[in-house]
Design a protein around this motif. Structure first.
Motif, short mmCIF file in Angstrom:
data_model
loop_
_atom_site.label_atom_id
_atom_site.label_comp_id
_atom_site.label_asym_id
_atom_site.label_seq_id
_atom_site.Cartn_x
_atom_site.Cartn_y
_atom_site.Cartn_z
N ASN A 22 -49.45 7.21 56.02
CA ASN A 22 -49.44 6.86 54.60
C ASN A 22 -50.63 7.45 53.85
O ASN A 22 -50.55 7.72 52.65
N GLN A 23 -51.74 7.65 54.54
CA GLN A 23 -52.94 8.19 53.88
C GLN A 23 -52.93 9.71 53.79
O GLN A 23 -53.23 10.27 52.73
N VAL A 24 -52.61 10.38 54.92
CA VAL A 24 -52.77 11.84 54.96
C VAL A 24 -51.49 12.60 55.25
O VAL A 24 -51.48 13.82 55.19
N GLY A 25 -50.42 11.90 55.57
CA GLY A 25 -49.16 12.56 55.91
C GLY A 25 -49.05 12.85 57.38
O GLY A 25 -50.06 13.10 58.06
N LYS A 27 -48.00 15.36 59.08
CA LYS A 27 -48.45 16.68 59.51
C LYS A 27 -49.94 16.69 59.86
O LYS A 27 -50.36 17.39 60.77
N HIS A 28 -50.73 15.90 59.16
CA HIS A 28 -52.18 15.92 59.34
C HIS A 28 -52.70 14.85 60.30
O HIS A 28 -53.90 14.79 60.55
N VAL A 29 -51.81 14.03 60.81
CA VAL A 29 -52.22 13.00 61.77
C VAL A 29 -52.37 13.63 63.14
O VAL A 29 -51.50 14.40 63.58
N THR A 30 -53.46 13.31 63.80
CA THR A 30 -53.70 13.81 65.16
C THR A 30 -53.81 12.62 66.12
O THR A 30 -54.06 11.49 65.68
N VAL A 31 -53.66 12.92 67.40
CA VAL A 31 -53.84 11.87 68.39
C VAL A 31 -55.26 11.33 68.31
O VAL A 31 -55.49 10.12 68.41
N LYS A 32 -56.22 12.21 68.10
CA LYS A 32 -57.62 11.77 67.98
C LYS A 32 -57.79 10.82 66.80
O LYS A 32 -58.44 9.77 66.92
N SER A 33 -57.20 11.15 65.66
CA SER A 33 -57.35 10.27 64.49
C SER A 33 -56.65 8.93 64.72
O SER A 33 -57.15 7.89 64.29
N ILE A 34 -55.51 8.95 65.41
CA ILE A 34 -54.83 7.69 65.74
C ILE A 34 -55.72 6.86 66.66
O ILE A 34 -55.93 5.66 66.42
N ALA A 35 -56.25 7.49 67.70
CA ALA A 35 -57.10 6.77 68.67
C ALA A 35 -58.34 6.22 67.97
O ALA A 35 -58.72 5.06 68.20
N ASP A 36 -58.98 7.03 67.14
CA ASP A 36 -60.18 6.56 66.44
C ASP A 36 -59.86 5.37 65.53
O ASP A 36 -60.60 4.39 65.50
N THR A 37 -58.77 5.45 64.81
CA THR A 37 -58.40 4.37 63.90
C THR A 37 -58.01 3.11 64.66
O THR A 37 -58.30 2.00 64.22
N HIS A 101 -41.06 -6.81 54.37
CA HIS A 101 -42.06 -7.10 55.39
C HIS A 101 -42.52 -5.86 56.14
O HIS A 101 -43.53 -5.89 56.83
N ARG A 102 -41.78 -4.78 55.99
CA ARG A 102 -42.12 -3.54 56.69
C ARG A 102 -42.32 -2.39 55.71
O ARG A 102 -42.04 -1.25 56.03
N PHE A 103 -42.83 -2.71 54.53
CA PHE A 103 -42.97 -1.70 53.48
C PHE A 103 -43.80 -0.51 53.96
O PHE A 103 -43.37 0.64 53.84
N ASP A 104 -45.00 -0.75 54.49
CA ASP A 104 -45.87 0.35 54.91
C ASP A 104 -45.21 1.18 56.01
O ASP A 104 -45.29 2.41 56.00
N THR A 105 -44.58 0.50 56.95
CA THR A 105 -43.90 1.21 58.03
C THR A 105 -42.76 2.05 57.48
O THR A 105 -42.64 3.24 57.81
N LEU A 106 -41.94 1.46 56.64
CA LEU A 106 -40.82 2.18 56.05
C LEU A 106 -41.31 3.36 55.22
O LEU A 106 -40.76 4.47 55.31
N ASN A 107 -42.33 3.14 54.43
CA ASN A 107 -42.91 4.20 53.61
C ASN A 107 -43.33 5.38 54.48
O ASN A 107 -43.04 6.54 54.16
N ALA A 108 -43.99 5.11 55.59
CA ALA A 108 -44.44 6.18 56.48
C ALA A 108 -43.27 6.85 57.19
O ALA A 108 -43.16 8.08 57.22
N LEU A 109 -42.39 6.05 57.77
CA LEU A 109 -41.29 6.60 58.57
C LEU A 109 -40.34 7.46 57.74
O LEU A 109 -39.77 8.43 58.25
#
Length: 182
Positions: A22-25, A27-37, A101-109
């Motif tokens: 939701n923040q960066v899209g 395409k720009h999400v990496t495993v490292k950024s997921i792990a860090d977050t 209840h799943r707005f953020d998830t739906l927005n991202a997916l």
């Protein structure tokens, strides 16, 4: 039953993933950024998922399975001789609650495009499967695709406008659309 720690870790990974998409899209999400977050190391991520694509596909499948359960309720109502219109009135508020209840998830997916079928495509496939069980047989495959596309676009409408239309508006639009096809 999966260990509580595993479920908690996967939930943290999924929350981090949704936040980042939701923040960066996607395409720009990496495993490292997921792990860090998620406050884990990359090896922990890889214990649960091969990569961000598998994570996305699993989350899409999970959402579709939840939606499929909502549609299954229509079959129960049909067995109780509840009309399609009445069923729609019963189930629509539940779907509203599901997406709210799943707005953020739906927005991202909804934004994720991979070589796998998108959330929209999978939702449409599930709807068509259910339509075959509870809509009139005289409906053509084309009509089923059109109606399922309209209903899937309610999710896009919800994300864009942060609310679902009123049930009466949906019913009127679908009725008007079906009349155009006749």
């Amino acid at each position: 039953m999966t260990d509580l720690r595993i479920r908690r870790t996967k939930a943290n990974i999924q929350r981090a993933f949704i936040q980042l998409v939701n923040q960066v899209g996607f395409k720009h999400v990496t495993v490292k950024s997921i792990a860090d977050t998620a406050l884990i190391n990359r090896q922990t991520f890889y214990k649960h998922y091969e990569d961000k694509y598998q994570l996305a596909d699993e989350m899409i499948d999970d959402f579709v399975a939840i939606y499929d359960q909502e549609l299954e309720k229509r079959l129960v109502l049909k067995a109780q001789n509840v009309s399609f219109e009445e069923s729609f009135g019963i189930l629509f508020p539940e779907v509203q609650q599901l997406v709210a209840h799943r707005f953020d998830t739906l927005n991202a997916l909804l934004t994720i495009q991979t070589d796998q079928p998108s959330l929209e495509k999978k939702l449409q496939q599930v709807m068509i499967q259910h339509f075959n069980q509870f809509l009139p047989e005289e409906m053509t495959a084309f009509e089923k695709v059109i109606i399922s596309s309209l209903l899937v676009n309610l999710f896009d409408y919800f994300v864009t406008h942060k609310q679902l239309p009123e049930l009466a508006d949906v019913k009127k639009t679908l009725t008007d659309f079906l009349l155009l096809l006749k």
